[in-house]
Write an enzyme that holds these catalytic residues in place. Structure first.
Site, PDB file in Angstrom:
ATOM      1  N   GLN A 125       0.824  -1.224   0.000  1.00  0.00           N
ATOM      2  CA  GLN A 125       0.000   0.000   0.000  1.00  0.00           C
ATOM      3  C   GLN A 125       0.849   1.262   0.000  1.00  0.00           C
ATOM      4  OE1 GLN A 125      -3.283   0.051  -0.374  1.00  0.00           O
ATOM      5  NE2 GLN A 125      -3.674  -2.135  -0.135  1.00  0.00           N
TER       6      GLN A 125
ATOM      7  N   CYS B  13      -9.923  -8.794   0.156  1.00  0.00           N
ATOM      8  CA  CYS B  13      -9.430 -10.174   0.135  1.00  0.00           C
ATOM      9  C   CYS B  13     -10.183 -11.035   1.135  1.00  0.00           C
ATOM     10  CB  CYS B  13      -7.948 -10.206   0.467  1.00  0.00           C
ATOM     11  SG  CYS B  13      -7.114  -8.670   0.130  1.00  0.00           S
TER      12      CYS B  13
ATOM     13  N   HIS C  78      -0.731  -3.931  -9.265  1.00  0.00           N
ATOM     14  CA  HIS C  78      -2.115  -3.448  -9.440  1.00  0.00           C
ATOM     15  C   HIS C  78      -2.556  -2.464  -8.364  1.00  0.00           C
ATOM     16  CE1 HIS C  78      -4.547  -5.989  -6.536  1.00  0.00           C
ATOM     17  NE2 HIS C  78      -3.423  -6.669  -6.523  1.00  0.00           N
TER      18      HIS C  78
END
Ligand code: PMP
Length: 388
Positions: free
Chosen positions: A183, A333, A205
């Site tokens: 992050q 997730c 991504h």
């Protein structure tokens, strides 16, 4: 649709798509085919992309292992380091706020006889909420500690860790330091040499690159970090990660990081202003709303991150009632997992408050008009459910 879930993933930047295209079509060669120029051209482009990636994070040439994403990078760093045949140390330290891609491989190592210390994180209310306590880390470290793994920035509440200090403490007992920087990459100033990082995980991504490609930075020069590979095969990438390199993905990843770093500071300032505005407006529209995680300050919290708990409605319920806004209530997730977020409970929130949480992740496409519309959609969604 208003997309405010940039911690889960980001769209691929058009400049990145353009850079990738030739490597999917005309320059399709296998970068490990050295017998013809089509292969050699791909090999050279891959080498250059890996060197550029290394340089952009402050690392030396040949310090990048290309993987399928941060999940694989974290597994390779932890499993690979702990299970190397010459590894004698049997203790590992991490924090309760880590991503499952760190916590789960460590659970498996624990089942296999390693000792794992999961440090608690500071609780809701304090300035450094969500970070580990350096004193507790110091007490946990011993000459049996092989590796310390602490994330650079948290994917749910945006907490930024004191990475340089943590790395120095780990090195004090001869342990290596791994950080999941998934992050942080492209968002925070990050230099592996300055912070003295041994292993660092990233995933394209999350910084406007393609999915299914990531990397592990390995400091083999300064601290001789040895890894046992997860995958056996053709011996590519110095045997650390067999399998044909994903040329277009790798070119895309290097381009994406270059684009993200080009205007990083201005973009982060812009997102922070929008995020602060979003919080102000939410606080006005939703009585009793509470901020989760550290205060909204650039040095301790990611600029685009906001995490809140509403007073009278569960996050999941509000999201279903407001389909115009793409947000999440915890990590994407784990959205198949009905338990409340382990990060929110780690900072001391009750299960009920954790279930009433919403995570907003602002990004490069976010505009001020979207902040205003978001409030409208969420307020209408709440009214639909509660009737007032
Ligand atoms: N670590 C963190 C902090 C993340 O936010 C994510 C993505 N949710 C991952 C690891 C896993 O990344 P990937 O899905 O690309 O393997």
């Amino acid at each position: 649709m208003i997309y405010l879930d940039h911690h889960a993933t980001t769209p691929v930047d058009p400049e990145v798509v353009a850079a990738m295209l030739p490597w999917l079509t005309t320059d399709f060669g296998n970068p490990h085919s050295r017998t013809h120029s089509i292969g050699r051209r791909a090999a050279q482009a891959c080498d250059e992309a890996m060197d550029e990636l290394a340089a952009m994070i402050g690392g030396e040439s040949s310090s990048i292992v290309v993987t399928s994403g941060a999940t694989e990078s974290n597994n390779l760093a932890l499993d690979g380091f702990a299970r190397h045949p010459r590894q004698r140390r049997r203790h590992i330290i991490t924090s309760a706020a880590e991503h499952p891609a760190v916590l789960d491989p460590l659970r498996r190592l624990e089942r296999d006889g390693f000792r794992v210390t999961v440090l608690p994180v500071a609780r809701q209310g304090g300035d450094r909420c969500g970070t580990i306590d350096l004193g507790q880390l110091g007490e946990a470290l011993s000459d049996d500690t092989a590796i310390v793994s602490i994330m650079w920035a948290n994917n749910e509440i945006g907490t930024i860790e004191q990475i340089t200090e943590i790395a120095a403490l780990a090195h004090g007992v001869g342990a290596v330091f791994h950080t999941d920087a998934t992050q942080a990459l492209g968002r925070l100033p990050l230099n592996v040499a300055a912070a003295d990082i041994d292993l660092l995980s990233g995933s394209a991504h999350k910084f406007y690159g393609p999915k299914g490609i990531g990397f592990l930075y390995v400091n083999a020069a300064r601290r001789r970090v040895r890894l046992r590979p997860l995958l056996e095969g053709g011996g590519q990438q110095r045997g650390l990660r067999s399998g044909t390199l994903n040329t277009p993905g790798l070119i895309g990843m290097a381009t994406a990081l270059r684009v993200a770093l080009r205007d990083r500071e201005n973009e982060q300032d812009r997102q922070q202003r929008l995020r602060d505005d979003l919080w102000q407006r939410l606080a006005e529209a939703f009585p009793g709303i509470e901020l989760n995680g550290p205060p909204l300050r650039g040095d301790i919290r990611l600029a685009g991150n906001l995490n809140v708990s509403l007073a009278d409605i569960e996050g999941e319920t509000l999201m279903v009632a407001s389909p115009e806004v793409a947000i999440s209530s915890g990590a994407a997730c784990s959205s198949v997992d009905p338990r409340p977020s382990h990060v929110l409970t780690a900072i001391g929130l009750s299960e009920s408050r954790a279930r009433r949480s919403l995570r907003f992740g602002l990004g490069r496409m976010t505009e001020s008009g979207q902040v205003e519309s978001t409030i409208g959609h969420l307020a209408a969604g709440r009214k639909k459910v509660l009737g007032h």
